[in-house]
Scaffold this motif. Structure first.
Motif, PDB file in Angstrom:
ATOM      1  N   THR A  67      -5.199  -1.573   9.060  1.00 54.36           N
ATOM      2  CA  THR A  67      -5.871  -2.838   8.640  1.00 54.36           C
ATOM      3  C   THR A  67      -5.233  -3.906   7.923  1.00 54.36           C
ATOM      4  OG1 THR A  67      -7.832  -1.250   8.427  1.00 54.36           O
ATOM      5  CG2 THR A  67      -8.129  -3.509   7.602  1.00 54.36           C
ATOM      6  N   ARG A  68      -4.278  -3.427   7.026  1.00 50.19           N
ATOM      7  CA  ARG A  68      -3.280  -4.303   6.271  1.00 50.19           C
ATOM      8  C   ARG A  68      -2.368  -5.004   7.246  1.00 50.19           C
ATOM      9  NH1 ARG A  68      -5.562  -0.470   2.673  1.00 50.19           N
ATOM     10  NH2 ARG A  68      -5.447  -1.147   0.631  1.00 50.19           N
ATOM     11  N   TYR A  85       0.599  -1.269   0.007  1.00 49.57           N
ATOM     12  CA  TYR A  85       0.059  -0.164   0.016  1.00 49.57           C
ATOM     13  C   TYR A  85       0.925   1.359  -0.012  1.00 49.57           C
ATOM     14  CZ  TYR A  85      -2.829   3.810   1.961  1.00 49.57           C
ATOM     15  OH  TYR A  85      -3.542   5.070   2.397  1.00 49.57           O
ATOM     16  N   GLN A 129     -15.151  -9.578   1.075  1.00 49.84           N
ATOM     17  CA  GLN A 129     -15.957  -8.524   1.220  1.00 49.84           C
ATOM     18  C   GLN A 129     -16.537  -8.176  -0.184  1.00 49.84           C
ATOM     19  OE1 GLN A 129     -14.583  -4.955   3.458  1.00 49.84           O
ATOM     20  NE2 GLN A 129     -13.582  -6.294   5.001  1.00 49.84           N
ATOM     21  N   ARG A 130     -15.620  -8.456  -1.144  1.00 49.06           N
ATOM     22  CA  ARG A 130     -16.135  -8.002  -2.656  1.00 49.06           C
ATOM     23  C   ARG A 130     -17.265  -9.245  -2.734  1.00 49.06           C
ATOM     24  NH1 ARG A 130     -10.451  -7.372  -3.858  1.00 49.06           N
ATOM     25  NH2 ARG A 130     -10.627  -9.454  -4.705  1.00 49.06           N
ATOM     26  N   ALA A 137      -5.811   2.667   6.687  1.00 45.99           N
ATOM     27  CA  ALA A 137      -5.464   1.561   5.659  1.00 45.99           C
ATOM     28  C   ALA A 137      -4.145   0.842   5.912  1.00 45.99           C
ATOM     29  CB  ALA A 137      -5.241   2.322   4.276  1.00 45.99           C
ATOM     30  N   GLU A 160     -10.217  -8.827   1.998  1.00 51.85           N
ATOM     31  CA  GLU A 160     -10.898  -8.054   0.982  1.00 51.85           C
ATOM     32  C   GLU A 160     -11.636  -8.895  -0.319  1.00 51.85           C
ATOM     33  OE1 GLU A 160      -8.865  -4.078  -1.315  1.00 51.85           O
ATOM     34  OE2 GLU A 160      -7.867  -5.872  -1.637  1.00 51.85           O
ATOM     35  N   LYS A 161     -11.117 -10.043  -0.485  1.00 49.21           N
ATOM     36  CA  LYS A 161     -11.850 -10.880  -1.303  1.00 49.21           C
ATOM     37  C   LYS A 161     -13.188 -11.349  -1.093  1.00 49.21           C
ATOM     38  CE  LYS A 161     -10.791 -14.499  -4.531  1.00 49.21           C
ATOM     39  NZ  LYS A 161     -10.978 -13.697  -5.936  1.00 49.21           N
ATOM     40  N   LEU A 199     -11.660  -5.606   8.446  1.00 49.97           N
ATOM     41  CA  LEU A 199     -11.378  -6.693   7.743  1.00 49.97           C
ATOM     42  C   LEU A 199     -12.702  -7.417   7.636  1.00 49.97           C
ATOM     43  CD1 LEU A 199      -8.354  -8.622   9.213  1.00 49.97           C
ATOM     44  CD2 LEU A 199      -8.347  -7.428   6.969  1.00 49.97           C
ATOM     45  N   PHE A 247      -5.175  -9.757   4.811  1.00 48.59           N
ATOM     46  CA  PHE A 247      -5.992  -8.626   4.183  1.00 48.59           C
ATOM     47  C   PHE A 247      -6.348  -9.013   2.895  1.00 48.59           C
ATOM     48  CE2 PHE A 247      -5.925  -4.844   1.601  1.00 48.59           C
ATOM     49  CZ  PHE A 247      -6.993  -4.143   2.147  1.00 48.59           C
ATOM     50  N   ASP A 248      -5.556  -9.459   1.858  1.00 50.49           N
ATOM     51  CA  ASP A 248      -6.395  -9.756   0.611  1.00 50.49           C
ATOM     52  C   ASP A 248      -7.382 -10.930   0.563  1.00 50.49           C
ATOM     53  OD1 ASP A 248      -4.096  -7.939  -0.295  1.00 50.49           O
ATOM     54  OD2 ASP A 248      -2.952  -9.444  -0.623  1.00 50.49           O
ATOM     55  N   HIS A 294      -8.012 -18.487   1.403  1.00 45.68           N
ATOM     56  CA  HIS A 294      -9.656 -18.251   0.967  1.00 45.68           C
ATOM     57  C   HIS A 294     -10.231 -19.452   0.350  1.00 45.68           C
ATOM     58  CE1 HIS A 294     -12.391 -16.747  -2.290  1.00 45.68           C
ATOM     59  NE2 HIS A 294     -12.623 -15.864  -1.332  1.00 45.68           N
TER      60      HIS A 294
END
Length: 974
Positions: free
Chosen positions: A802-803, A777, A842-843, A799, A839-840, A872, A835-836, A825
């Motif tokens: 959280t990461r 980031y 949440q999307r 930002a 984020e996935k 998160l 984090f990734d 995941h």
């Protein structure tokens, strides 16, 4: 007046009492004695402070009448009843203070967007923010030269070698052949951090142990301040905006002092007086050593960031009514015991007593022998023996200290009158005042005796009374951690030598190096003053130090020189050879002037075990000088005493230090300063000057801080380019009314964790790894790794934080099978950064939970350990058990803490963690209600929702304390 100061329906209005002050102006206060309940006199005084706060703050919501009576019934309710405590003030250091203030700034935005008045968003509890934790040292107290050191790296004040001496090799930009250990900034940096440690002095030139040219303090301090301002300008501008925009916020700017020093010397009140009511001063702070304030009779302890924010916004701290261990001090302090001996002795006793999570309250006649400095140092050590607080009720010594430092006669009389009226003042000599305690630990102060450490390792402690025999044992023992294996027929070897025209003798145990190093003693001036007073008495008695002994005095900062001079002892130290040689690392890292050649030859001739004695913290064999095999750590006065004696092979009780010019034998007891002398000198010379200096700094402020520009606005204008300060997303889509509790449907486990997952595993701290999500980031913002700074400095940027959540390289995620900040995941079976993966999810619109074992969230709790998971997307944590503070933080941020039933766990239930989980949460949720969890495999099991009170449930339904308070601000809008 009093009736108008509290609501008409206040349940304890009848307890209001008055106290007459000078000028016949009455002060009002709630007097628990008017309850006429005999249980009050049995309460520990620390519990009486909690009771008074509950009475005064009783509002039927945060604090209920039953809470007051539970506290009054402490003898029966301890460890079982959950009670509220409303401290008088909040103490923030900047690393934890910045994110708290960022949240308040964001709350102002949210209130404004909903049509409310953002200026009404302010802390409800007085808040002090001390900017002291971000300081770094970039410039040294010495001039960097690309030249060899003619002194040979032997330390400040060392004479130059002769022209025939072998030149020293160059090293980087620094001319030293040795590592600079923090006193200068060479081309490679120093220490593990890549930068030197702070070495503070006052307007005094210093010769670095490895350099020649002095540089004055003002120039270097200004350069460091300018660099600090440049590095942290965004943060400091935000903090300054906070100081001007928010009511009830007091900012202590950089360079004013460390947080606990400022708290003790400037912010503390002991008794609060708001012009109408008197009440006990109390504080919770975002630092574990907040307990230091307990030494002045002020109840306080460390809490996490979210708890501190909650208190700022009017919510009391929730705690299980604690057990209170009475620590009874009896006996007389050994005449040779220093403050350090006493503090470490008491700490050792309490550490062994198993008092984790309890209050400790000191009583007994021995307390009266402790100065205010001793008490605050003992209280500062509270986290070291795992207690919650270490409380010293106010007595005449406390008042004497306050008179000497900060309060006038009128204030002190009012304070004493109030404390006596509510029975918060103690006479430690009167056992009839002793309250009831959960248990009593008795410590006999006479059992605490002085120690030294050595001869090769700092952990090998030797009682001073046993020193002579212990050294003889070391000569006999085989070569090892303590032994030198000197044949018995050679143990009495004596070698004569000439020095400066006189003849002297060396033997095993002879002292050839004696150094008073104060870098580890600055926090307690009494031990440095003890060395000075001993020197004064020794000189006046006609004692001297043999001139071949390499003596030195290297204070850690100029304040030491200041108070040694103010007390009049510095010339006597100099007369014995303990002259100030500079400020910084010296003898403690082997930088001592070379021993006279005659001494070296005599040591070699007799193969003698010669000794060095110093008051530092390292004494490895050969560290001071390769020909000095035995090295002892001792308190500063003992360093002076052993230098005068000239040997460690002395029984101070039976043998004299030396003889004066008349041949009279002088013993250590003849020149050792009494505690009364020491305390009087400290109170007259040290404390007033320190307090005057602090007061002057506070009044004048800091030139760079005073000149720092800050916004003049009710709401903060966020800079979208800033990587330090960013508006968090806690208030996105805030509505005036909360939605009904939502059940968790088809959630995946973001992480599957085991036992003892600490906040170190959860919350980001320290440096930012170059391969982390936070680093990616920052690089996307065109920052280089050199500009990353740390997670601590970037706590105001959600930002980054959280990461950094769950980014610990020590995280054990069972989905992965090895340590590291990765997770699975589940739908895609990809291994991603935590984090990734979040984020996935949440999307994809998939809620996530966390599965864990015992003691989830243990350790030193941090605010981002709850905030990070919330951002998160974590809706709940299902664990076998929780650390209490972290569990409260989860509730406070809006995450449901769910506990497996006793005897059950993910393993017992046969969960793989890869199932989908649904948790049914009813609208009429009640405290500690059992909820049903359904897994996609068809398995169902029960969990306990760890909401302890209706207040917890209210906060959870609102999505956390922050949203609850924001909605309270909007209640009266149409």
């Amino acid at each position: 007046m009093a009736l108008g100061a509290v609501p008409e329906d206040h349940p304890f209005k009848d307890l209001i009492d008055t106290l007459e002050s000078d000028g016949n102006e009455n002060r009002f206060f709630f007097n628990p004695q008017k309850l006429n309940d005999p249980r009050y006199d049995l309460l520990p005084l620390s519990i009486r402070v909690i009771l008074e706060a509950a009475i005064r703050k009783c509002d039927g919501f945060y604090v209920k009448k039953e809470d007051v009576f539970n506290i009054l019934d402490w003898c029966q309710q301890q460890s079982s009843a959950e009670v509220p405590f409303s401290p008088a003030r909040i103490l923030l250091q900047d690393f934890t203070g910045v994110p708290a203030m960022v949240d308040l700034a964001a709350m102002r935005d949210a209130v404004k967007e909903q049509g409310g008045d953002p200026s009404q968003v302010n802390p409800l509890c007085p808040t002090d923010l001390i900017v002291d934790h971000s300081i770094q040292i970039d410039f040294s107290k010495c001039a960097i030269q690309n030249a060899p050191n003619p002194g040979g790296g032997e330390g400040p004040g060392a004479p130059a070698r002769s022209s025939t001496a072998k030149p020293q090799p160059r090293r980087s930009q620094c001319g030293s052949q040795k590592s600079c250990k923090g006193s200068c900034k060479d081309g490679q940096g120093a220490g593990t951090s890549g930068r030197p440690t702070a070495v503070q002095i006052e307007n005094t030139p210093i010769l670095c142990p490895f350099h020649l040219q002095p540089v004055s303090e003002p120039e270097v301090a200004l350069k460091n301040q300018e660099m600090e301002l440049s590095r942290n300008k965004e943060r400091l501008q935000f903090i300054k905006w906070c100081s001007e925009a928010f009511k009830n916020v007091n900012v202590v700017p950089p360079e004013m002092g460390a947080v606990h020093q400022v708290n003790l010397e400037y912010l503390s009140h002991v008794v609060q007086d708001d012009g109408r009511f008197l009440y006990p001063d109390s504080v919770v702070g975002t630092d574990s050593h907040t307990t230091m304030i307990n030494g002045l009779g002020i109840l306080g302890w460390g809490v996490g960031g979210i708890e501190s924010e909650a208190v700022m916004l009017g919510q009391p701290v929730s705690l299980a009514l604690p057990q209170v261990v009475g620590c009874k001090l009896v006996g007389s302090i050994n005449t040779l015991a220093t403050s350090i001996d006493i503090v470490l002795g008491i700490t050792k006793h309490l550490r062994q007593a198993g008092i984790a999570g309890k209050f400790v309250e000191f009583f007994g006649p021995g307390v009266s022998q402790l100065s205010a400095g001793d008490r605050t140092t003992i209280a500062n050590m509270c986290p070291e023996y795992n207690a919650t607080v270490s409380f010293f009720p106010v007595d005449h010594i406390t008042l004497k200290h306050l008179k000497q430092t900060k309060f006038d006669k009128e204030k002190l009389e009012l304070m004493e009158g109030y404390l006596k009226a509510v029975k918060l003042f103690r006479s430690y000599e009167d056992p009839s005042e002793d309250p009831h305690y959960s248990e009593v630990i008795e410590i006999n102060l006479s059992s605490i005796i002085p120690h030294v450490s050595g001869p090769k390792r700092s952990q090998d402690r030797v009682a001073v009374t046993s020193m002579k025999q212990d050294f003889l044992n070391c000569l006999n023992e085989k070569v090892g951690f303590k032994g030198f294996h000197v044949p018995s027929e050679k143990q009495n070897t004596v070698v004569s030598f000439q020095h400066e025209g006189a003849e002297y003798e060396l033997a095993h145990g002879s002292v050839v190096i004696a150094a008073v190093i104060s870098c580890t003693n600055n926090c307690n001036p009494s031990v440095m003053l003890a060395a000075g007073l001993l020197a004064k008495k020794a000189v006046e008695a006609g004692l001297v130090v043999k001139p071949y002994i390499r003596t030195s005095l290297a204070p850690g900062n100029g304040m030491v020189t200041h108070y040694l001079s103010a007390s009049g002892v510095l010339p006597y130290l100099s007369q014995l050879g303990f002259e100030v040689i500079g400020y910084g690392c010296a003898t403690c890292v082997g930088n001592t002037a070379p021993l006279p050649n005659a001494v070296i030859e005599a040591i070699k001739e007799g193969d003698l075990v010669a000794c060095g004695v110093l008051s530092g913290n390292r004494n490895f064999e050969g560290r001071l000088c390769e020909c000095v095999r035995a090295n002892y750590l001792a308190s500063p006065p003992l360093v002076v005493a052993y230098a005068i004696a000239g040997t460690v092979g002395i029984d101070f009780e039976m043998e004299p230090l030396g003889k004066n010019s008349d041949g009279r034998e002088i013993y250590l007891r003849d020149v050792w300063p009494t505690r009364e002398e020491l305390q009087q000198t400290e109170e007259q010379s040290v404390i007033p000057s320190m307090f005057r200096e602090l007061k002057e700094r506070m009044e004048k402020g800091n030139k760079l801080w005073n000149g720092l520009e800050a916004q003049e606005s009710v709401t903060f204008s966020w800079d979208p380019k800033s990587t330090y300060i960013r508006c968090p997303s806690f208030f996105q889509k805030l509505t005036k009314e909360p939605a009904a509790p939502q059940s968790i449907e088809n959630a995946h486990a973001l992480l599957f964790l085991g036992d003892m997952v600490t906040t170190d595993h959860i919350s980001p701290a320290g440096s930012i790894a170059r391969t982390s999500a936070a680093a990616k980031y920052l690089m996307s913002k065109r920052l280089t790794p050199r500009e990353f700074n740390s997670y601590g400095a970037r706590r105001g940027n959600d930002a980054v934080m959280t990461r950094g959540t769950f980014a610990s390289i020590k995280l054990q995620n069972r989905f992965i099978g090895k340590t590291g900040p990765k997770t699975l995941h589940i739908p895609s079976e990809q291994i991603l950064d935590v984090f990734d993966a979040a984020e996935k999810y949440q999307r994809e619109g998939i809620p996530v939970i966390i599965l864990a074992g015992k003691k989830y969230g243990s350790g030193s709790s941090r605010d981002w350990a709850a905030k990070g998971p919330y951002l998160l997307g974590v809706k709940a944590v299902i664990a076998e058990s929780f650390e209490q503070m972290h569990k409260n933080h989860l509730v406070g941020i809006g995450i449901a803490p769910l506990q497996f039933l006793p005897g059950e766990s993910a393993d017992v239930l046969g969960l793989s963690g890869k199932e989908k989980f649904s948790v049914s949460i009813p609208e009429d949720l009640s405290p500690r209600q059992e909820l049903t969890v359904k897994a996609s495999t068809g398995k169902t099991f029960k969990v306990i929702a760890l909401f302890e009170s209706e207040m917890d449930i209210v906060f959870y339904k609102h999505g956390g304390i922050l949203k609850y308070v924001a909605r309270k601000m909007l209640q009266h809008l149409p």
